[in-house]
Design an enzyme around this catalytic site. Sequence first.
Site, mmCIF file in Angstrom:
data_model
loop_
_atom_site.group_PDB
_atom_site.id
_atom_site.type_symbol
_atom_site.label_atom_id
_atom_site.label_comp_id
_atom_site.label_asym_id
_atom_site.label_seq_id
_atom_site.Cartn_x
_atom_site.Cartn_y
_atom_site.Cartn_z
ATOM 1 N N GLY A 26 -6.517 -4.849 1.696
ATOM 2 C CA GLY A 26 -5.598 -4.107 2.707
ATOM 3 C C GLY A 26 -6.338 -3.200 3.427
ATOM 4 O O GLY A 26 -7.507 -3.066 3.409
ATOM 5 N N ASN A 27 -5.651 -2.350 3.984
ATOM 6 C CA ASN A 27 -6.264 -1.180 5.042
ATOM 7 C C ASN A 27 -5.517 0.301 4.969
ATOM 8 O O ASN A 27 -4.665 0.156 4.445
ATOM 9 C CB ASN A 27 -6.658 -1.667 6.246
ATOM 10 C CG ASN A 27 -5.534 -1.949 7.282
ATOM 11 O OD1 ASN A 27 -4.816 -1.261 7.541
ATOM 12 N ND2 ASN A 27 -5.225 -3.534 7.446
ATOM 13 N N LYS A 28 -6.047 1.083 5.669
ATOM 14 C CA LYS A 28 -5.386 2.474 5.507
ATOM 15 C C LYS A 28 -4.389 2.665 6.511
ATOM 16 O O LYS A 28 -3.804 3.608 6.486
ATOM 17 C CB LYS A 28 -6.423 3.194 5.658
ATOM 18 C CG LYS A 28 -7.588 3.564 4.763
ATOM 19 C CD LYS A 28 -8.622 4.534 4.941
ATOM 20 C CE LYS A 28 -9.835 4.790 3.879
ATOM 21 N NZ LYS A 28 -10.673 5.917 4.242
ATOM 22 N N SER A 29 -3.943 1.786 7.212
ATOM 23 C CA SER A 29 -2.862 2.087 8.260
ATOM 24 C C SER A 29 -1.551 2.407 7.630
ATOM 25 O O SER A 29 -1.184 1.706 6.639
ATOM 26 C CB SER A 29 -2.594 0.770 9.154
ATOM 27 O OG SER A 29 -1.584 0.900 9.807
ATOM 28 N N ALA A 92 -2.479 -2.664 12.238
ATOM 29 C CA ALA A 92 -3.868 -2.989 11.977
ATOM 30 C C ALA A 92 -4.144 -4.290 11.085
ATOM 31 O O ALA A 92 -3.590 -4.473 9.893
ATOM 32 C CB ALA A 92 -4.457 -1.948 10.984
#
Length: 236
Positions: A26-29, A92
């Site tokens: 995943g990512n931090k968005s 993102a």
Amino acid sequence: MTLAGKKALVTAGGTREAIDAVRFIGNKSSGKQGYAIAEEAFERGADVTLVATVVREMSAGIDRLLVESAAEMREAVVGCAGEADIVIMAAAVADFRPSSVRPVKYKKSEGVPTLTLEPTADILAELGQAKSASQVLVGFAAESDNLEANACRKLAEKNADIIVANNIIAAGAGFDSDTNEVMIFSWSELASDLAGRTVDQTAAETINQLHVPSVSKREVASVLLDVVESHMARLR
Ligand code: CTP
């Protein structure tokens, strides 16, 4: 109601790319900026479709499609983009995903797995190739360095009309923050006037830059939609 009668398609949140039955990349968005843009467009009278990976509070009149992976986001966005007057890719989206997904959980006793990744489709670039002359296409650029050069390159390479660039390592900006500080890059001439020029020529001469100092994500959305509306006015 400056966007009455217009269709806006907005994306929000970070995609999740499955590794196995329980894990993902995943990512931090947080989705806050995308949701703020959807709200602002809705308040201006647009018919808004939001393709999101996260659930946040929003007005009941916004039509939301929930997705998880980059592939699901692509399918939802490509399915709606043809009808949209404005497309804003604030999500993102993962650039890479595991090339195979294990349907069951990797067990610790099996040892450390080796993940092989493959690229995902670049949705914004695909929309840029398909877009009509009357559609306004907005991308985001999450940058940790060389913000201006990278944003201008993305504007040209992805055939977008506007790129909103933010420095993801600055204080009071970026992922999960309630505020954002961005630079908005947009063509100062219409695409039809730029035909035949090289990226270097266009970048040097014809890109406007607008600095939006650290303000709430809703205020960033408002400035962005002002830029979108002035672009639309030139297309008429
Ligand atoms: N984007 C997309 N599909 C992808 C990756 C990104 O549509 N597979 C979109 C994002 O929604 C954003 C823009 O492209 O509007 C730029 O995303 P960003 O992550 O900043 O740039 P990348 O093109 O992925 O390039 P890099 O990783 O080199 O910065």
